[in-house]
Design an enzyme around this catalytic site. Structure first.
Site, PDB file in Angstrom:
ATOM      1  N   CYS A 167       9.387 -18.977 -35.153  1.00  9.46           N
ATOM      2  CA  CYS A 167       9.815 -19.275 -33.782  1.00  9.46           C
ATOM      3  C   CYS A 167      11.345 -19.201 -33.723  1.00  9.46           C
ATOM      4  O   CYS A 167      12.024 -19.823 -34.540  1.00  9.46           O
ATOM      5  CB  CYS A 167       9.336 -20.673 -33.390  1.00  9.46           C
ATOM      6  SG  CYS A 167      10.083 -21.255 -31.855  1.00  9.46           S
TER       7      CYS A 167
ATOM      8  N   CYS B 272       8.232 -28.360 -30.800  1.00 11.63           N
ATOM      9  CA  CYS B 272       9.211 -27.271 -30.661  1.00 11.63           C
ATOM     10  C   CYS B 272      10.102 -27.539 -29.445  1.00 11.63           C
ATOM     11  O   CYS B 272       9.604 -27.726 -28.333  1.00 11.63           O
ATOM     12  CB  CYS B 272       8.494 -25.927 -30.492  1.00 11.63           C
ATOM     13  SG  CYS B 272       9.589 -24.592 -30.005  1.00 11.63           S
TER      14      CYS B 272
ATOM     15  N   TYR C  75      -3.409  -6.124  11.891  1.00 11.43           N
ATOM     16  CA  TYR C  75      -4.536  -5.610  11.117  1.00 11.43           C
ATOM     17  C   TYR C  75      -5.763  -6.517  11.107  1.00 11.43           C
ATOM     18  O   TYR C  75      -6.764  -6.170  10.508  1.00 11.43           O
ATOM     19  CB  TYR C  75      -4.137  -5.220   9.700  1.00 11.43           C
ATOM     20  CG  TYR C  75      -3.433  -6.293   8.892  1.00 11.43           C
ATOM     21  CD1 TYR C  75      -4.076  -7.472   8.561  1.00 11.43           C
ATOM     22  CD2 TYR C  75      -2.121  -6.108   8.458  1.00 11.43           C
ATOM     23  CE1 TYR C  75      -3.441  -8.447   7.811  1.00 11.43           C
ATOM     24  CE2 TYR C  75      -1.481  -7.090   7.711  1.00 11.43           C
ATOM     25  CZ  TYR C  75      -2.146  -8.252   7.393  1.00 11.43           C
ATOM     26  OH  TYR C  75      -1.522  -9.212   6.661  1.00 11.43           O
TER      27      TYR C  75
ATOM     28  N   CYS D 186      12.617 -23.055 -33.266  1.00  9.90           N
ATOM     29  CA  CYS D 186      12.434 -24.164 -34.194  1.00  9.90           C
ATOM     30  C   CYS D 186      12.111 -23.682 -35.603  1.00  9.90           C
ATOM     31  O   CYS D 186      11.887 -24.489 -36.498  1.00  9.90           O
ATOM     32  CB  CYS D 186      11.350 -25.106 -33.697  1.00  9.90           C
ATOM     33  SG  CYS D 186       9.697 -24.399 -33.838  1.00  9.90           S
TER      34      CYS D 186
ATOM     35  N   LYS E 276      -1.998   0.451   4.009  1.00 16.14           N
ATOM     36  CA  LYS E 276      -1.459  -0.828   3.554  1.00 16.14           C
ATOM     37  C   LYS E 276       0.053  -0.766   3.739  1.00 16.14           C
ATOM     38  O   LYS E 276       0.767  -0.137   2.960  1.00 16.14           O
ATOM     39  CB  LYS E 276      -1.826  -1.079   2.092  1.00 16.14           C
ATOM     40  CG  LYS E 276      -1.394  -2.454   1.633  1.00 16.14           C
ATOM     41  CD  LYS E 276      -1.992  -2.776   0.284  1.00 16.14           C
ATOM     42  CE  LYS E 276      -1.686  -4.188  -0.142  1.00 16.14           C
ATOM     43  NZ  LYS E 276      -0.290  -4.549  -0.127  1.00 16.14           N
TER      44      LYS E 276
ATOM     45  N   LYS F 262      -4.052   0.621  -4.581  1.00 13.88           N
ATOM     46  CA  LYS F 262      -2.589   0.743  -4.671  1.00 13.88           C
ATOM     47  C   LYS F 262      -2.202   2.120  -5.194  1.00 13.88           C
ATOM     48  O   LYS F 262      -2.759   2.582  -6.195  1.00 13.88           O
ATOM     49  CB  LYS F 262      -2.034  -0.322  -5.627  1.00 13.88           C
ATOM     50  CG  LYS F 262      -2.211  -1.758  -5.137  1.00 13.88           C
ATOM     51  CD  LYS F 262      -1.336  -2.105  -3.960  1.00 13.88           C
ATOM     52  CE  LYS F 262      -0.034  -2.746  -4.302  1.00 13.88           C
ATOM     53  NZ  LYS F 262      -0.052  -4.042  -4.864  1.00 13.88           N
TER      54      LYS F 262
ATOM     55  N   GLU G 122      -7.702   1.172   6.125  1.00 14.67           N
ATOM     56  CA  GLU G 122      -6.429   1.011   6.844  1.00 14.67           C
ATOM     57  C   GLU G 122      -5.268   1.304   5.913  1.00 14.67           C
ATOM     58  O   GLU G 122      -5.371   1.064   4.714  1.00 14.67           O
ATOM     59  CB  GLU G 122      -6.276  -0.447   7.326  1.00 14.67           C
ATOM     60  CG  GLU G 122      -7.268  -0.842   8.375  1.00 14.67           C
ATOM     61  CD  GLU G 122      -7.283  -2.347   8.610  1.00 14.67           C
ATOM     62  OE1 GLU G 122      -6.392  -3.054   8.102  1.00 14.67           O
ATOM     63  OE2 GLU G 122      -8.196  -2.814   9.282  1.00 14.67           O
TER      64      GLU G 122
ATOM     65  N   CYS H  96       3.984 -20.394 -31.319  1.00 17.90           N
ATOM     66  CA  CYS H  96       4.622 -21.389 -32.160  1.00 17.90           C
ATOM     67  C   CYS H  96       3.736 -22.630 -32.023  1.00 17.90           C
ATOM     68  O   CYS H  96       3.518 -23.112 -30.912  1.00 17.90           O
ATOM     69  CB  CYS H  96       6.031 -21.657 -31.630  1.00 17.90           C
ATOM     70  SG  CYS H  96       6.703 -23.194 -32.230  1.00 17.90           S
TER      71      CYS H  96
ATOM     72  N   ASP I  93       3.842  -1.768   3.694  1.00 17.56           N
ATOM     73  CA  ASP I  93       4.602  -2.546   2.726  1.00 17.56           C
ATOM     74  C   ASP I  93       5.696  -3.328   3.443  1.00 17.56           C
ATOM     75  O   ASP I  93       6.854  -2.956   3.467  1.00 17.56           O
ATOM     76  CB  ASP I  93       5.210  -1.590   1.686  1.00 17.56           C
ATOM     77  CG  ASP I  93       5.752  -2.342   0.499  1.00 17.56           C
ATOM     78  OD1 ASP I  93       5.453  -3.547   0.371  1.00 17.56           O
ATOM     79  OD2 ASP I  93       6.474  -1.737  -0.305  1.00 17.56           O
TER      80      ASP I  93
HETATM   81  S1  IVH Z   1      -5.688  -7.528   5.148  1.00 11.55           S
HETATM   82  C1  IVH Z   1      -8.165 -10.436   3.368  1.00 11.55           C
HETATM   83  N1  IVH Z   1      -4.771  -5.220   5.949  1.00 11.55           N
HETATM   84  O1  IVH Z   1      -1.167  -6.686   2.023  1.00 11.55           O
HETATM   85  C2  IVH Z   1      -7.266  -9.607   4.084  1.00 11.55           C
HETATM   86  N2  IVH Z   1      -3.362  -6.586   4.575  1.00 11.55           N
HETATM   87  O2  IVH Z   1      -1.886  -7.567  -0.660  1.00 11.55           O
HETATM   88  C3  IVH Z   1      -5.840  -9.808   3.773  1.00 11.55           C
HETATM   89  N3  IVH Z   1      -1.165  -5.649   4.153  1.00 11.55           N
HETATM   90  O3  IVH Z   1      -0.693 -10.125   2.562  1.00 11.55           O
HETATM   91  C4  IVH Z   1      -4.915  -8.889   4.386  1.00 11.55           C
HETATM   92  N4  IVH Z   1      -1.428  -3.801   5.308  1.00 11.55           N
HETATM   93  O4  IVH Z   1       0.753  -8.438   3.866  1.00 11.55           O
HETATM   94  C5  IVH Z   1      -4.516  -6.338   5.235  1.00 11.55           C
HETATM   95  N5  IVH Z   1      -4.059  -3.175   6.754  1.00 11.55           N
HETATM   96  C6  IVH Z   1      -3.813  -4.286   6.050  1.00 11.55           C
HETATM   97  C7  IVH Z   1      -2.584  -4.505   5.400  1.00 11.55           C
HETATM   98  C8  IVH Z   1      -2.400  -5.676   4.665  1.00 11.55           C
HETATM   99  C9  IVH Z   1      -0.596  -4.513   4.556  1.00 11.55           C
HETATM  100  C10 IVH Z   1      -0.536  -6.651   3.265  1.00 11.55           C
HETATM  101  C11 IVH Z   1      -0.573  -8.049   3.780  1.00 11.55           C
HETATM  102  C12 IVH Z   1      -1.255  -8.866   2.728  1.00 11.55           C
HETATM  103  C13 IVH Z   1      -1.085  -8.001   1.525  1.00 11.55           C
HETATM  104  C14 IVH Z   1      -2.175  -8.230   0.515  1.00 11.55           C
END
Ligand code: IVH
Length: 679
Positions: free
Chosen positions: A416, A439, A233, A419, A123, A321, A121, A434, A125
């Site tokens: 440090c 301290c 999701y 201190c 991700k 990522k 899926e 330290c 943001d």
């Molecule tokens: S699944 C265990 N699916 O990413 C599953 N998260 O870094 C947890 N997010 O808090 C989340 N797109 O806000 C899932 N297709 C997707 C997502 C997604 C964005 C975000 C979500 C989560 C964060 C985790």
């Protein structure tokens, strides 16, 4: 064409409004979820106008599923806490193909299989949210918060046009929790900032910031003006779970009228998953919303269950990522921060630079070894990288070959900065420390940690006050905080204090005495003990005396605590000055016993309550507070251990569970009577 008839009789209005609501909600679904439409804007507006007319004449006919609620409701003063039916976990990250492959191989090994289907899926943001539907109707919605409890943003979520107020199709589960991401489309983001600039308002740095700002408006009619969107999701809690795979859950969400991403792909090999990740990388710039990676999830729900969770992250999912964004700027100065365990952490003060819409002024330099390895110097041109919420980092320096003035090599302090004690030898440990237990910098940080929000939560005792109290000798050990009330005059005379702030500080210190023992344990700043492990410790040992008497092997019995931390905890409690500290806490009246004895006098102490359905006379969080005040505990699910089920309106599946488990069921009135009887 439909127009509002002001003389419409009640019964006719009832039937008509119900029909208009369905028609409008369906039109909305087609437009905002399916990107199609069957009626013209003109027809839509006319029907909406008619419905508004009816609801104005007969306010009793307004329901939570009426499209008219999408304009927002009366502003609230604050967001109340909302406990999620199931904790919302986070995700482990992978930054390259190798890490993804390692993850996949590990899970195959764990499952004892050679192949496992994965759902890929985008991700998004934005912000994670949880929406609970009771009998098909949107009942409540919250932000992720700390994973267990978020903020109740129901009124704001209702304003998002693509969110179903009522699930489509008729076989609704008694309760279902849908999870997804709220985001702000790019096109709308630019327009919003343009308008804000014209209105003299501060600009939002990124679409994500504007999504967050828009969702957290106390006036939901303000949220309604912002074109937020939501993509689901996953399904969190589901009372009568019918599906076997994650992809089926997504399909089910779609059948209920929720928006899911059309990009999602199911693959059978990690090679195919890597191809899909590459596709997403190419797609990134063409989308009207931000994505920061791809989430890979094991498709089979049974496999997900057996893979389980490790730490905070599920083993069955991972986030790939995208590479972080970078920029070049000048490193002005290297500063050293001394933490509460004495670690000297260097950080870079930068010539401010914009990365991905965010102004960056500082970056972490991690430790002295890092500076040495990268040969980072004050005055260098450096490459700064920022990824998501992570603290910006310095990836490296721009070659000095063409520079006329070469900065001098940076010499990491051997003393440090606070201190002046000699710090640990660079040949022995990467992190410079330290070692002076006295301290002042370490103690100031510890003081600050002790009073922080998640610890003893003493407001008015932040960084500056911690410095003042320590430097003036008012507080020499943590327990001295509790005798500060004898120093009223001295406190009042501190810069910018005065009598009101002193009163507040003293009151806040008094209040902190009632914090549960797990917070005290966390506050002590024992290396390796975080919020969660502090709770595990008190759950196991119940009292500070038992913790003090426990052996290393006793600590090892706690799942999640390894040998290093077990030894550190044990050692901490054997040190005389620490034992003395505990004695002083006790005589100050701080809670040092877990659960029941905290509320010794109450007959309800330790009783577990579960609330189901909507309460009339109070919000859920008010009910939780009342329960806690009599020493009771709350849980989200009914089991044989539950002592009472409080049944509000539309109680759902928990009521059935309570009946099966012979749990006493209290109607709201009976619950209030019970609570009031306890002194
Ligand atoms: S699944 C265990 N699916 O990413 C599953 N998260 O870094 C947890 N997010 O808090 C989340 N797109 O806000 C899932 N297709 C997707 C997502 C997604 C964005 C975000 C979500 C989560 C964060 C985790």
């Amino acid at each position: 064409m439909s127009t509002f008839n002001p003389n419409i009789p009640f019964e006719t209005a009832k039937v008509r409004s119900s029909s208009l609501r369905s028609q409008l909600n369906y039109a909305n679904y087609l437009y905002y979820v399916k990107n199609t439409s069957k009626i013209t804007d003109f027809e839509y507006d006319a029907k909406m106008e008619e419905l508004r007319g009816i609801e104005k004449k007969y306010p009793n006919l307004v329901t939570g599923t009426s499209p008219t609620v999408r304009v927002g409701s009366t502003p609230s003063k604050e967001f109340t806490p909302l406990v999620h039916p199931k904790p919302m976990t986070s995700l482990a990250n992978a930054f390259n193909a190798d890490e993804l492959t390692v993850w996949y191989k590990r899970l195959l090994k764990f499952l004892g299989t050679s192949q496992c289907d994965l759902v890929c899926e985008l991700k998004l943001d934005g912000l994670a949210v949880s929406l609970v539907y009771v009998n098909g109707v949107l009942d409540r919605a919250g932000t992720r918060g700390n994973g267990t409890t978020g903020e109740n943003v129901t009124a704001n979520i209702r304003t998002i046009k693509s969110v179903p107020l009522q699930l489509l199709s008729d076989n609704f589960p008694a309760l279902v929790e849908l999870r997804g991401e709220v985001f702000f489309p790019h096109s709308a983001f630019e327009k919003l900032n343009y308008e804000r600039k014209a209105a003299g308002l501060e600009l939002y740095a990124t679409p994500r910031n504007s999504a967050s700002g828009s969702l957290r408006q106390l006036d939901s009619s303000e949220t309604a003006k912002r074109p937020l969107d939501l993509v689901f999701y996953s399904i969190g809690e589901w009372s009568d779970d019918q599906v076997k795979t994650h992809s089926q859950s997504l399909h089910q969400i779609q059948k209920w009228g929720g928006k899911i991403s059309s990009w999602t792909k199911t693959v059978s090999t990690i090679e195919d998953a890597l191809d899909v990740v590459n596709d997403a990388t190419r797609l990134r710039d063409s989308l009207d919303y931000d994505i920061d990676g791809v989430v890979l999830k094991v498709d089979s729900l049974a496999d997900q269950k057996s893979l389980g969770i490790v730490g905070r992250d599920p083993r069955w999912a991972i986030a790939y990522k995208f590479p972080a964004e970078k920029a070049i700027t000048t490193l002005k100065q290297i500063h050293i921060n001394v933490g509460r365990s004495g670690a000297l952490t260097p950080w870079a003060e930068l010539e401010p630079v914009m990365i991905g819409g965010v102004k960056i002024k500082r970056a972490t330099l991690h430790n002295r070894e890092e500076i040495h390895r990268k040969d980072i110097r004050e005055g260098d041109r450096v490459i700064v990288q920022r990824a998501g919420d992570v603290i910006p980092q310095i990836v490296g320096i721009v070659s000095r070959d063409l520079d006329t003035i070469i900065p001098t090599k940076y010499v990491f302090p051997t003393e440090c900065p606070y201190c002046s004690s000699t710090v640990t030898d660079s040949t022995k440990e990467i992190i410079a420390r330290c070692l002076n237990a006295k301290c002042p910098a370490q103690f100031e940080r510890l003081l600050q940690h002790f009073s922080s929000k998640d610890a003893m939560d003493i407001s008015g005792l932040g960084e500056r006050m911690a410095q003042e109290l320590s430097r003036r000798g008012f507080v020499k050990n943590l327990a001295d905080i509790y005798s500060l009330k004898t120093k009223r005059v001295e406190l009042e005379n501190l810069d910018k204090m005065g009598s009101k702030k002193t009163d507040n500080l003293i009151q806040s210190i008094e209040n902190s005495k009632n914090q549960p023992i797990q917070r005290l344990i966390f506050s002590l700043g024992i290396h390796g003990v975080g919020k969660e492990s502090a709770l595990w410790i008190v759950e196991k040992f119940n009292s500070i005396d038992d913790i003090q008497n426990a052996s290393i092997s006793d600590f090892l019995l706690i799942e999640g605590i390894g040998p290093v931390t077990a030894e550190l905890i044990h050692k901490w409690f054997q040190i005389d000055s620490n034992r003395d500290l505990i004695k002083k806490f006790k005589s100050a009246g701080i809670k040092t016993i877990y659960k029941t004895t905290n509320y010794g006098s109450s007959k309800l102490s330790g009783n577990i309550f579960v609330i189901s359905g909507r309460l009339d006379s109070m919000t859920r969080s008010e009910a939780y507070k009342k329960i806690a005040a009599v020493g009771g505990r709350t849980s989200n699910s009914v089991s044989a251990k539950t002592n009472y089920l409080i049944a509000g309106e539309n109680p759902g599946s928990k009521l059935e569970m309570a009946k099966i488990n012979d749990v006493p069921i209290l109607q709201e009135k009976a619950f209030i009577d019970l609570i009031n009887k306890v002194e």
